[in-house]
Enzyme design. Structure first.
Site, PDB file in Angstrom:
ATOM      1  N   LYS A 126      -9.297  -0.149  -5.943  1.00 28.03           N
ATOM      2  CA  LYS A 126      -9.277   0.238  -4.529  1.00 28.03           C
ATOM      3  C   LYS A 126     -10.681   0.937  -4.358  1.00 28.03           C
ATOM      4  O   LYS A 126     -11.199   1.645  -5.119  1.00 28.03           O
ATOM      5  CB  LYS A 126      -8.199   1.496  -4.750  1.00 28.03           C
ATOM      6  CG  LYS A 126      -8.369   2.239  -3.233  1.00 28.03           C
ATOM      7  CD  LYS A 126      -7.987   1.276  -2.099  1.00 28.03           C
ATOM      8  CE  LYS A 126      -8.041   2.067  -0.769  1.00 28.03           C
ATOM      9  NZ  LYS A 126      -6.538   2.700  -0.526  1.00 28.03           N
TER      10      LYS A 126
ATOM     11  N   HIS B 216      -4.672  -0.775   5.833  1.00 27.98           N
ATOM     12  CA  HIS B 216      -4.076  -0.149   7.012  1.00 27.98           C
ATOM     13  C   HIS B 216      -5.111  -0.308   8.072  1.00 27.98           C
ATOM     14  O   HIS B 216      -5.700   0.757   8.531  1.00 27.98           O
ATOM     15  CB  HIS B 216      -3.819   1.638   6.708  1.00 27.98           C
ATOM     16  CG  HIS B 216      -4.931   2.035   5.586  1.00 27.98           C
ATOM     17  ND1 HIS B 216      -6.254   1.822   5.855  1.00 27.98           N
ATOM     18  CD2 HIS B 216      -4.695   2.779   4.733  1.00 27.98           C
ATOM     19  CE1 HIS B 216      -7.022   2.635   5.152  1.00 27.98           C
ATOM     20  NE2 HIS B 216      -6.251   3.227   4.289  1.00 27.98           N
TER      21      HIS B 216
ATOM     22  N   ARG C 298       2.048   9.672  -5.802  1.00 29.90           N
ATOM     23  CA  ARG C 298       1.708  10.826  -6.286  1.00 29.90           C
ATOM     24  C   ARG C 298       2.152  11.042  -7.582  1.00 29.90           C
ATOM     25  O   ARG C 298       2.263  10.057  -8.055  1.00 29.90           O
ATOM     26  CB  ARG C 298       2.186  12.053  -5.513  1.00 29.90           C
ATOM     27  CG  ARG C 298       2.012  12.105  -3.956  1.00 29.90           C
ATOM     28  CD  ARG C 298       0.628  12.001  -3.338  1.00 29.90           C
ATOM     29  NE  ARG C 298       0.487  11.843  -2.060  1.00 29.90           N
ATOM     30  CZ  ARG C 298      -0.498  11.454  -1.371  1.00 29.90           C
ATOM     31  NH1 ARG C 298      -1.450  10.841  -1.917  1.00 29.90           N
ATOM     32  NH2 ARG C 298      -0.530  11.688   0.050  1.00 29.90           N
TER      33      ARG C 298
ATOM     34  N   HIS D 207       1.543   5.365  -1.820  1.00 27.07           N
ATOM     35  CA  HIS D 207       1.281   6.649  -2.545  1.00 27.07           C
ATOM     36  C   HIS D 207       2.588   7.202  -2.922  1.00 27.07           C
ATOM     37  O   HIS D 207       3.406   7.521  -2.427  1.00 27.07           O
ATOM     38  CB  HIS D 207       0.496   7.491  -1.552  1.00 27.07           C
ATOM     39  CG  HIS D 207      -0.780   7.080  -1.174  1.00 27.07           C
ATOM     40  ND1 HIS D 207      -1.968   7.471  -1.512  1.00 27.07           N
ATOM     41  CD2 HIS D 207      -0.938   6.483   0.386  1.00 27.07           C
ATOM     42  CE1 HIS D 207      -3.106   6.690  -0.921  1.00 27.07           C
ATOM     43  NE2 HIS D 207      -2.310   6.519   0.174  1.00 27.07           N
TER      44      HIS D 207
ATOM     45  N   HIS E 263       0.744  -1.271  -0.076  1.00 28.47           N
ATOM     46  CA  HIS E 263      -0.006   0.080   0.005  1.00 28.47           C
ATOM     47  C   HIS E 263       0.831   1.105   0.202  1.00 28.47           C
ATOM     48  O   HIS E 263       1.353   1.449   1.027  1.00 28.47           O
ATOM     49  CB  HIS E 263      -1.091   0.185   1.255  1.00 28.47           C
ATOM     50  CG  HIS E 263      -1.816   1.205   1.145  1.00 28.47           C
ATOM     51  ND1 HIS E 263      -3.154   0.931   1.401  1.00 28.47           N
ATOM     52  CD2 HIS E 263      -1.554   2.343   1.076  1.00 28.47           C
ATOM     53  CE1 HIS E 263      -4.024   2.053   1.420  1.00 28.47           C
ATOM     54  NE2 HIS E 263      -2.909   3.160   1.105  1.00 28.47           N
TER      55      HIS E 263
ATOM     56  N   HIS F 166     -10.500   1.027   1.651  1.00 30.14           N
ATOM     57  CA  HIS F 166     -10.407   1.885   2.909  1.00 30.14           C
ATOM     58  C   HIS F 166     -11.573   1.782   3.817  1.00 30.14           C
ATOM     59  O   HIS F 166     -12.479   2.421   3.684  1.00 30.14           O
ATOM     60  CB  HIS F 166     -10.065   3.450   2.485  1.00 30.14           C
ATOM     61  CG  HIS F 166      -9.911   4.275   3.579  1.00 30.14           C
ATOM     62  ND1 HIS F 166      -8.570   4.930   3.614  1.00 30.14           N
ATOM     63  CD2 HIS F 166     -10.796   4.708   4.590  1.00 30.14           C
ATOM     64  CE1 HIS F 166      -8.706   5.865   4.608  1.00 30.14           C
ATOM     65  NE2 HIS F 166      -9.876   5.766   5.446  1.00 30.14           N
TER      66      HIS F 166
ATOM     67  N   ASP G 253       1.327   2.485   3.586  1.00 28.07           N
ATOM     68  CA  ASP G 253       0.342   3.712   3.345  1.00 28.07           C
ATOM     69  C   ASP G 253       1.319   5.084   3.522  1.00 28.07           C
ATOM     70  O   ASP G 253       0.928   6.122   3.782  1.00 28.07           O
ATOM     71  CB  ASP G 253      -0.513   3.802   4.457  1.00 28.07           C
ATOM     72  CG  ASP G 253      -1.617   4.735   4.086  1.00 28.07           C
ATOM     73  OD1 ASP G 253      -1.881   5.045   2.955  1.00 28.07           O
ATOM     74  OD2 ASP G 253      -2.466   5.139   4.834  1.00 28.07           O
TER      75      ASP G 253
ATOM     76  N   ALA H 128      -4.011  14.612   5.793  1.00 31.88           N
ATOM     77  CA  ALA H 128      -3.680  13.284   6.493  1.00 31.88           C
ATOM     78  C   ALA H 128      -2.696  12.597   5.511  1.00 31.88           C
ATOM     79  O   ALA H 128      -2.686  12.459   4.432  1.00 31.88           O
ATOM     80  CB  ALA H 128      -4.982  12.260   6.597  1.00 31.88           C
TER      81      ALA H 128
END
Length: 349
Positions: free
Chosen positions: A99, A174, A17, A15, A13, A136, A247, A263
């Site tokens: 997702k 997560h 960007r 990110h 998991h 999520h 995450d 966040a």
């Protein structure tokens, strides 16, 4: 010095960007991780196989020279997602998962699902073809306390969905509560969970005691100490249903340190050092490889990495930068609030 050798880890998991931020952070992942499940919550989101193909090409183009890394692509589930496109992407090998963001649950989730009935055709198709749904797992209703949203999601959304589509493979991403840990442990099939580095280390005091500390604010938010301890027990258990998903979520400092901060916690650069510390604290270094390198590939139907990496414990603490500089701006690095002594010092092809 003390050395341990494990298979090269994966991150289930992540990110990354896009644009200048992608270029600034990708090396911190590709330096240590062989593969990562890449989140699709860009602006605009990655909603089609064509979107994912183009994003994957941008990721590979941003890799530092000499780094070997495979991005595992996902699609952002909307109420208008085309089941045929999802199936084509999955069967081509390009798309590994879809997702689910409940609309409004976290960063760039506005395009997520509000009415689950509208998403059922996609979910039913995924069950038919054996494709994984990454969730999520929080409700977004304003009358539900933020610290209860994961537990309420399990009761009101996840459990009914699994009863309705029992063959759907689901990753609870997560997880942050003992409720989630116990729910996974009680399941008999088609359910697993990723656990982040930071949720093994911080509880909600880190965010709130002594002032509001925005660089410890994430979603799902860190919970009480009893939940952190439950996550640790799951991570070190060797249970194949629990594995690492960092995450890691970079935001420029200006977006974190403001009246309504974003966040996300940036952990890619020091995750392996943090995890070795945690597992050593728990007298479980012999199970670090399962959590970082074996359980995730087994769940996603991929072989474990053949390459090995060596971790070494140094007498003196390591020095990580407080911030990394990206073309998008400075990003603060996760501070675990204890000295780190374990480092990745070599790899075995």
């Amino acid at each position: 010095m003390q050395d341990i050798t494990i298979r090269r880890p994966d991150d289930w998991h992540l990110h990354l960007r896009d644009g200048d931020m992608l270029k600034g952070v990708i090396g911190d992942t590709s330096r240590h991780f062989a593969r990562a499940i890449v989140m699709p919550n860009l602006v605009p989101p990655v909603v089609t196989t064509a979107d994912a193909k183009a994003y994957r090409e941008r990721i590979l183009a941003a890799l530092p020279q000499g780094h070997s890394f495979e991005p595992l692509m996902t699609l952002y589930l909307t109420e208008t997602t085309d089941p045929d496109d999802v199936q084509r992407g999955f069967e081509s090998g390009l798309i590994r998962a879809v997702k689910l963001y409940p609309a409004g649950a976290t960063t760039n989730s506005q395009s997520g699902v509000r009415n689950f009935e509208n998403a059922m055709p996609v979910l039913e198709r995924m069950a038919e073809i054996g494709m994984t749904l990454c969730m999520h797992g929080e409700v977004t209703a304003s009358d539900v306390d933020i610290f209860d949203r994961e537990a309420v999601f399990i009761e009101t959304v996840l459990d009914p969905l699994r009863a309705r589509v029992p063959e759907l493979r689901i990753t609870m991403e997560h997880v942050t509560t003992s409720d989630a840990v116990e729910y996974v442990k009680a399941s008999t099939k088609n359910l697993a969970a990723s656990i982040t580095t930071h949720h093994l280390i911080i509880n909600r005091n880190a965010i709130l005691v002594g002032g509001v500390r925005p660089h410890y604010y994430c979603l799902p938010v860190a919970k009480r100490e009893k939940h952190r301890l439950a996550l640790r027990a799951a991570a070190i258990s060797g249970d194949g249903r629990f594995f690492l998903g960092t995450d890691s979520a970079p935001h420029v400092d200006a977006a974190k340190e403001c009246g309504c901060g974003c966040a996300g916690i940036y952990t890619s650069i020091n995750t392996i050092s943090c995890l070795a510390h945690v597992f050593e604290q728990e007298n479980a270094l012999d199970r670090l490889e399962a959590f970082t390198s074996l359980n995730g590939p087994a769940w996603y139907g991929l072989p474990a990495n053949e390459a090995r990496v060596t971790l070494r414990k140094h007498a003196e603490p390591l020095v990580f930068p407080a911030k990394i500089e990206t073309g998008a701006g400075p990003v603060t690095v996760f501070d675990p609030m204890f000295p780190l002594h374990w480092d990745v010092v070599g790899s075995i092809a």
